[in-house]
Design an enzyme around this catalytic site. Structure first.
Site, mmCIF file in Angstrom:
data_model
loop_
_atom_site.group_PDB
_atom_site.id
_atom_site.type_symbol
_atom_site.label_atom_id
_atom_site.label_comp_id
_atom_site.label_asym_id
_atom_site.label_seq_id
_atom_site.Cartn_x
_atom_site.Cartn_y
_atom_site.Cartn_z
ATOM 1 N N ASP A 144 -7.716 47.810 43.007
ATOM 2 C CA ASP A 144 -7.220 47.012 44.134
ATOM 3 C C ASP A 144 -7.057 45.535 43.760
ATOM 4 O O ASP A 144 -6.918 44.674 44.622
ATOM 5 C CB ASP A 144 -8.160 47.151 45.345
ATOM 6 N N HIS A 160 -9.252 43.535 42.265
ATOM 7 C CA HIS A 160 -10.410 42.631 42.308
ATOM 8 C C HIS A 160 -10.860 42.198 40.921
ATOM 9 O O HIS A 160 -10.813 42.964 39.965
ATOM 10 C CB HIS A 160 -11.571 43.230 43.118
ATOM 11 N N GLU A 187 -13.456 41.318 46.138
ATOM 12 C CA GLU A 187 -12.614 42.315 46.779
ATOM 13 C C GLU A 187 -11.467 41.650 47.539
ATOM 14 O O GLU A 187 -11.517 40.442 47.799
ATOM 15 C CB GLU A 187 -13.472 43.129 47.752
HETATM 16 C C1 GLP Z 1 -16.207 46.974 38.758
HETATM 17 C C2 GLP Z 1 -16.589 45.617 38.200
HETATM 18 C C3 GLP Z 1 -15.392 44.826 37.776
HETATM 19 C C4 GLP Z 1 -14.506 45.688 36.885
HETATM 20 C C5 GLP Z 1 -14.045 46.886 37.661
HETATM 21 C C6 GLP Z 1 -13.122 47.793 36.875
HETATM 22 O O1 GLP Z 1 -15.804 46.904 40.072
HETATM 23 N N1 GLP Z 1 -17.329 44.844 39.122
HETATM 24 O O2 GLP Z 1 -15.802 43.666 37.088
HETATM 25 O O3 GLP Z 1 -13.407 44.943 36.431
HETATM 26 O O4 GLP Z 1 -15.207 47.634 38.009
HETATM 27 O O5 GLP Z 1 -13.856 48.710 36.143
HETATM 28 P P1 GLP Z 1 -13.262 49.593 35.000
HETATM 29 O O6 GLP Z 1 -13.074 48.701 33.841
HETATM 30 O O7 GLP Z 1 -14.318 50.621 34.738
HETATM 31 O O8 GLP Z 1 -12.001 50.178 35.490
#
Ligand code: GLP
Length: 291
Positions: free
Chosen positions: A163, A165, A170
């Protein structure tokens, strides 16, 4: 001799100190090359800064699956003596609330297992928010103050949620936000349930996170964006307007922000945007060229 914005620089390192003044987008064919590129960039920036105990390099660190390949590569570069973390101070982006620090899915455990335990970093140089602090406000304020005591973060690394973030900022987060407690969206809880036996009920509902403003205050930012499920977020980050609904887009206002993406994440970019960044970065795509 190097020329940028009609200014002549004598050396490559002199040139690298100037701001990009636009968001760079490095497009690599696959995740392996994304990881190698990002790791080489981090190592080059640390080495260029020649950090000492008195003037350490300050690195912002993310968790998640996106940075795992980069961490693996940095561990290798560290073992080969290409880069040292002895004079590097780290600040992690975020931490879940309500699970113990040694929980197998806490970001504390993630960082020590996947990175810190395998490099030459000093334990006292690692900073991770305490998601179980009794006084959340004091914990967050102390974190910001500690970052400021080092003169800010030199390079903030990050991933992005589907999304859009960054850290746990968020959709709807103030673009000036600082470290605070955040309630996770349904979207993020579902995405992160893959680490909690695919059970959304086991995913913490809140986290402590640095703010968009904290990331924006860093001297430079590098985001890793890989995989087809990040294509919408990348499109909003690169082509969309600056909006609190896609917090990744705030980085358009940062003078030295950089995204390293794989081809799959570029699925929703316009052909023209894709070709533009492939063209202007064509001399910089080989990961090893930075070391
Ligand atoms: C979590 C973390 C973020 C990260 C996101 C994406 O929400 N707080 O910092 O960027 O996950 O995670 P992934 O890299 O596993 O897709």
């Amino acid at each position: 001799m190097y020329i940028c914005n009609s200014i002549i620089f004598n050396s490559k390192s002199e040139l690298s100190f100037i701001t990009f003044t636009y968001m760079r987008l490095i497009i690599e064919p696959d995740y392996e090359n994304v990881s190698k590129w990002a790791a080489a960039y981090v190592a080059a920036r640390i080495n260029e800064a020649k950090p000492t105990e008195e003037h350490p390099f300050v690195l912002g660190c993310p968790t998640g699956s996106s940075p795992l390949g980069m961490y693996r590569e940095l561990i290798r570069l560290n073992k080969e003596g290409v880069v040292s973390f002895k004079n590097v101070v780290t600040f992690n982006m975020d931490e879940y609330c309500g699970i113990p620090r040694d929980h197998e899915q806490s970001y504390y455990t993630f960082m020590w297992t996947n990175f810190f335990n395998q490099i030459d970093i000093k334990k006292e140089n690692v900073n991770i928010l305490n998601g179980n602090a009794k006084n959340i406000e004091a914990e967050c304020a102390a974190y910001e103050a500690k970052i400021a005591s080092y003169g800010g973060i030199d390079l903030f690394l990050g991933g992005v949620g589907p999304d859009g973030h960054i850290a746990f900022n968020e959709p709807g987060s103030a673009l000036t936000s600082k470290t605070r407690q955040k309630t996770l969206t349904r979207d993020t809880i579902i995405a992160n349930s893959r680490f909690f036996d695919n059970n959304v009920d086991l995913v913490p509902k809140t986290a402590l996170t640095v703010g968009v403003g904290t990331i924006m205050a860093a001297k430079s930012v590098l985001l890793i964006v890989n995989g087809h499920n990040k294509a919408r977020a990348l499109k909003h980050g690169v082509e969309g307007g600056i909006s609190q609904m896609w917090t990744i887009s705030a980085l358009q206002m940062h003078p030295k922000a950089l995204i390293v993406a794989d081809d799959a994440a570029c699925e929703e970019l316009k052909v023209g945007t894709y070709r533009y960044f492939k063209d202007i970065e064509s001399a910089n795509l080989d990961p090893s060229s930075q070391l």
